[in-house]
Design an enzyme around this catalytic site. Structure first.
Site, mmCIF file in Angstrom:
data_model
loop_
_atom_site.group_PDB
_atom_site.id
_atom_site.type_symbol
_atom_site.label_atom_id
_atom_site.label_comp_id
_atom_site.label_asym_id
_atom_site.label_seq_id
_atom_site.Cartn_x
_atom_site.Cartn_y
_atom_site.Cartn_z
ATOM 1 N N SER A 137 0.609 -1.144 -0.060
ATOM 2 C CA SER A 137 -0.152 0.110 0.236
ATOM 3 C C SER A 137 0.954 1.112 -0.045
ATOM 4 O O SER A 137 0.712 1.950 -0.802
ATOM 5 C CB SER A 137 -0.907 -0.101 1.173
ATOM 6 O OG SER A 137 -1.593 1.330 1.155
ATOM 7 N N ARG A 157 10.920 -9.489 -2.145
ATOM 8 C CA ARG A 157 11.663 -10.663 -1.861
ATOM 9 C C ARG A 157 11.932 -11.330 -3.377
ATOM 10 O O ARG A 157 11.225 -10.736 -4.206
ATOM 11 C CB ARG A 157 10.569 -11.675 -1.298
ATOM 12 C CG ARG A 157 10.591 -11.535 0.434
ATOM 13 C CD ARG A 157 9.355 -11.973 0.966
ATOM 14 N NE ARG A 157 8.030 -11.414 0.688
ATOM 15 C CZ ARG A 157 6.958 -11.611 1.211
ATOM 16 N NH1 ARG A 157 6.893 -12.215 2.313
ATOM 17 N NH2 ARG A 157 5.881 -10.886 0.743
ATOM 18 N N ASP A 207 4.564 -3.728 9.451
ATOM 19 C CA ASP A 207 5.040 -3.531 10.730
ATOM 20 C C ASP A 207 5.350 -4.932 11.697
ATOM 21 O O ASP A 207 6.644 -4.937 12.044
ATOM 22 C CB ASP A 207 3.937 -2.712 11.872
ATOM 23 C CG ASP A 207 3.631 -1.379 11.418
ATOM 24 O OD1 ASP A 207 4.804 -0.557 10.872
ATOM 25 O OD2 ASP A 207 2.602 -0.889 11.271
ATOM 26 N N THR A 263 6.688 -7.247 10.063
ATOM 27 C CA THR A 263 8.115 -8.024 9.361
ATOM 28 C C THR A 263 8.932 -7.023 9.588
ATOM 29 O O THR A 263 10.100 -7.532 9.161
ATOM 30 C CB THR A 263 7.590 -8.106 8.094
ATOM 31 O OG1 THR A 263 6.151 -8.350 7.805
ATOM 32 C CG2 THR A 263 8.167 -9.216 7.351
ATOM 33 N N HIS A 296 5.597 4.915 9.970
ATOM 34 C CA HIS A 296 4.700 4.902 11.130
ATOM 35 C C HIS A 296 5.852 4.589 12.427
ATOM 36 O O HIS A 296 6.804 3.651 11.968
ATOM 37 C CB HIS A 296 3.531 3.545 10.786
ATOM 38 C CG HIS A 296 2.832 3.323 12.304
ATOM 39 N ND1 HIS A 296 2.368 4.321 13.050
ATOM 40 C CD2 HIS A 296 2.650 2.101 12.567
ATOM 41 C CE1 HIS A 296 1.813 3.888 14.119
ATOM 42 N NE2 HIS A 296 1.874 2.674 13.937
ATOM 43 N N GLY A 356 -2.307 4.341 1.340
ATOM 44 C CA GLY A 356 -1.340 4.330 0.188
ATOM 45 C C GLY A 356 -1.938 4.428 -1.082
ATOM 46 O O GLY A 356 -1.446 5.215 -2.046
ATOM 47 N N GLU A 379 -7.053 4.816 14.774
ATOM 48 C CA GLU A 379 -7.624 3.645 14.353
ATOM 49 C C GLU A 379 -8.390 2.819 15.109
ATOM 50 O O GLU A 379 -9.310 2.292 14.621
ATOM 51 C CB GLU A 379 -6.437 2.799 13.524
ATOM 52 C CG GLU A 379 -5.372 2.382 14.314
ATOM 53 C CD GLU A 379 -3.897 2.278 13.654
ATOM 54 O OE1 GLU A 379 -4.097 2.751 12.458
ATOM 55 O OE2 GLU A 379 -3.221 1.641 14.047
ATOM 56 N N GLU A 418 -24.888 5.372 3.443
ATOM 57 C CA GLU A 418 -25.115 6.872 3.905
ATOM 58 C C GLU A 418 -24.168 7.403 4.708
ATOM 59 O O GLU A 418 -23.550 8.630 4.625
ATOM 60 C CB GLU A 418 -26.482 7.265 4.396
ATOM 61 C CG GLU A 418 -27.630 7.010 3.192
ATOM 62 C CD GLU A 418 -28.716 8.024 3.780
ATOM 63 O OE1 GLU A 418 -28.596 9.334 4.200
ATOM 64 O OE2 GLU A 418 -29.900 7.467 4.073
HETATM 65 P P1 NAD Z 1 1.542 -3.673 3.155
HETATM 66 O O1 NAD Z 1 1.122 -4.921 3.890
HETATM 67 O O2 NAD Z 1 0.492 -3.089 2.168
HETATM 68 O O3 NAD Z 1 2.693 -3.884 2.153
HETATM 69 C C1 NAD Z 1 4.040 -4.656 2.606
HETATM 70 C C2 NAD Z 1 4.692 -5.138 1.417
HETATM 71 O O4 NAD Z 1 5.586 -5.436 2.011
HETATM 72 C C3 NAD Z 1 4.032 -6.131 0.701
HETATM 73 O O5 NAD Z 1 4.152 -5.788 -0.788
HETATM 74 C C4 NAD Z 1 4.732 -7.401 0.843
HETATM 75 O O6 NAD Z 1 5.010 -8.156 -0.012
HETATM 76 C C5 NAD Z 1 6.188 -6.635 1.131
HETATM 77 N N1 NAD Z 1 7.040 -7.659 2.015
HETATM 78 C C6 NAD Z 1 6.545 -8.381 3.144
HETATM 79 N N2 NAD Z 1 7.653 -9.166 3.760
HETATM 80 C C7 NAD Z 1 8.576 -8.827 3.021
HETATM 81 C C8 NAD Z 1 9.816 -8.975 2.989
HETATM 82 N N3 NAD Z 1 10.307 -9.774 4.060
HETATM 83 N N4 NAD Z 1 10.851 -8.410 1.963
HETATM 84 C C9 NAD Z 1 10.539 -7.696 1.126
HETATM 85 N N5 NAD Z 1 9.212 -7.349 0.990
HETATM 86 C C10 NAD Z 1 8.141 -7.844 1.916
HETATM 87 O O7 NAD Z 1 2.110 -2.606 4.227
HETATM 88 P P2 NAD Z 1 1.781 -1.148 4.173
HETATM 89 O O8 NAD Z 1 0.218 -1.141 4.825
HETATM 90 O O9 NAD Z 1 1.947 -0.455 3.210
HETATM 91 O O10 NAD Z 1 2.502 -0.702 5.537
HETATM 92 C C11 NAD Z 1 3.956 -0.317 5.389
HETATM 93 C C12 NAD Z 1 3.907 0.700 6.674
HETATM 94 O O11 NAD Z 1 3.517 2.015 6.084
HETATM 95 C C13 NAD Z 1 3.846 0.574 7.850
HETATM 96 O O12 NAD Z 1 4.809 0.631 9.050
HETATM 97 C C14 NAD Z 1 2.697 0.926 8.255
HETATM 98 O O13 NAD Z 1 2.231 1.084 9.517
HETATM 99 C C15 NAD Z 1 2.653 2.250 7.397
HETATM 100 N N6 NAD Z 1 1.400 3.031 7.165
HETATM 101 C C16 NAD Z 1 0.596 2.231 6.249
HETATM 102 C C17 NAD Z 1 -0.540 2.900 5.904
HETATM 103 C C18 NAD Z 1 -1.460 2.155 4.841
HETATM 104 O O14 NAD Z 1 -1.960 3.099 3.882
HETATM 105 N N7 NAD Z 1 -1.505 0.969 4.789
HETATM 106 C C19 NAD Z 1 -0.677 4.220 6.052
HETATM 107 C C20 NAD Z 1 0.430 5.020 7.050
HETATM 108 C C21 NAD Z 1 1.412 4.204 7.299
HETATM 109 MG MG MG Z 2 -3.247 6.199 10.563
#
Ligand code: NAD
Ligand code: MG
Length: 323
Positions: free
Chosen positions: A23, A44, A79, A81, A104, A130, A191, A227
């Site tokens: 994301s 990966r 978070d 991983t 984050h 994202g 959240e 709504e």
């Molecule tokens: P996500 O789950 O959408 O994506 C994570 C990506 O990492 C995936 O493509 C997965 O395949 C890859 N991945 C997993 N393990 C891996 C590894 N061992 N090596 C390489 N790639 C690997 O994650 P996200 O929601 O984008 O979250 C990422 C960070 O952004 C977190 O710290 C989260 O708290 C923060 N965050 C997310 C959002 C959001 O909109 N989702 C908003 C604000 C902050």
């Molecule tokens: Mg938030």
């Protein structure tokens, strides 16, 4: 009033490695690239995202490979991983003095990742999912973001965080300075109490109250879930005042006389308890224990939340609303 920043210098970033293409990862990689930053993506070896990242014209390698020559590494894997990816792939390869960036504050704030003292540790947290961060950038604008410094090794950490936020397009919408502590605690609270936990349960309670009283579930769905988006859109555009200006006087009278009876002192007391569990580390402890236990509780609760009446009805009604 807090200062809202509108500028940042992307030329301070150097070579950027984005680890993860989920994301946030895909949005950061593409927005930065289009802002003129030198970006590569760490995935990966067997990642399904590899083809998508390559098709978008990004340089792709493993997390270990792209960490080697990066001046700034953004750790955008989940978070849960991050500590493993940091220990096994990033830390063994990170250049001396390279900056480490998070979206984050969880892992740094709760001490699960401790970078050696010669690395800047910074955060840029877009205030949106994202896919929205990406979409709004392609529309020529940006999503607001918070930025913070946990460790300033270079003396330039704050400017790098601002440069990165600007590369995401956040300078167009507004950038607020924070700390890892404030971002982590407010994000978790938001959240849990309002955005996800609070809203989901409010919707469910309203829906079930109507259905238990014998009303048609389809009508309860439109009323309590469908709504909600339309009302939130008005709040987003112009705040609570504008929402109240747009609804009927009848709705407004009901809102102002009944709303405080629903979200009463008892709910506010619960919010305070939830906030103190976050601040005292109780929530993090519970979540980390569950991560170490294969996310057993999360999976059980997920299964339980699926297949509710609300979801069945919604599936049918949403299919009819496909244009
Ligand atoms: P996500 O789950 O959408 O994506 C994570 C990506 O990492 C995936 O493509 C997965 O395949 C890859 N991945 C997993 N393990 C891996 C590894 N061992 N090596 C390489 N790639 C690997 O994650 P996200 O929601 O984008 O979250 C990422 C960070 O952004 C977190 O710290 C989260 O708290 C923060 N965050 C997310 C959002 C959001 O909109 N989702 C908003 C604000 C902050
Ligand atoms: Mg938030």
């Amino acid at each position: 009033m807090a200062t809202v920043y509108r500028e940042g210098d992307i030329s301070l970033l150097g070579k950027v490695a984005i680890i993860g293409y989920g994301s946030q990862g895909h949005a950061h990689a593409l927005n930065l690239k289009e802002s003129g930053v030198d970006v590569s993506v760490g995935l990966r070896a067997d990642s399904k995202s590899r083809a998508a990242a390559e098709a978008a014209g990004l340089r792709v390698g493993t997390a270990a490979e792209v960490s080697k020559d990066a001046d700034l590494i953004a750790l955008l894997v989940p978070d849960q991983t991050q500590p493993t990816v940091w220990e096994n792939e990033v830390q063994p390869n990170i250049k001396p003095g390279a900056a480490l960036l998070f979206a984050h504050g969880f892992n740094v704030h709760f001490g699960r990742i401790v970078a050696p003292a010669d690395h800047d540790v910074i955060m840029v947290a877009p205030k949106g999912p994202g896919h929205i961060v990406r979409r709004i950038y392609t529309e020529g604008f940006g999503t607001p973001a918070l930025f913070a410094v946990a460790q300033d090794a270079s003396g330039n950490a704050r400017a790098k965080a601002m440069g990165y936020a600007a590369g995401l397009g956040a300078n167009r919408a507004g950038m607020l300075e924070t700390t890892f502590t404030e971002e982590t605690e407010t994000d978790l609270f938001g959240e849990q109490a309002v955005l996800c936990g609070g809203t989901a349960e409010l919707v469910r309670a309203g829906f079930e109250t109507l259905v238990e009283a014998g009303y048609q579930p389809e009508i309860a769905y439109y009323e309590c879930l469908h709504e909600l988006k339309l009302i939130v859109d008005l709040m987003y555009e112009g705040g609570l005042d504008y929402m109240r200006y747009s609804i009927s006087d009848t709705a407004e009278f009901g809102d102002l006389t009944r709303g405080k009876r629903i979200i009463d002192q008892h709910v506010r007391d619960n919010m305070k308890t939830v906030l103190s569990e976050i601040r005292e580390g109780e929530f993090a402890k519970q979540w980390i224990e569950d991560m170490n236990n294969g996310e057993k509780t999360l999976n059980e609760l997920r299964a339980e939340a699926k297949g509710q009446k609300l979801e069945e009805v919604g599936k049918t009604l949403r299919a009819l609303m496909q244009r």
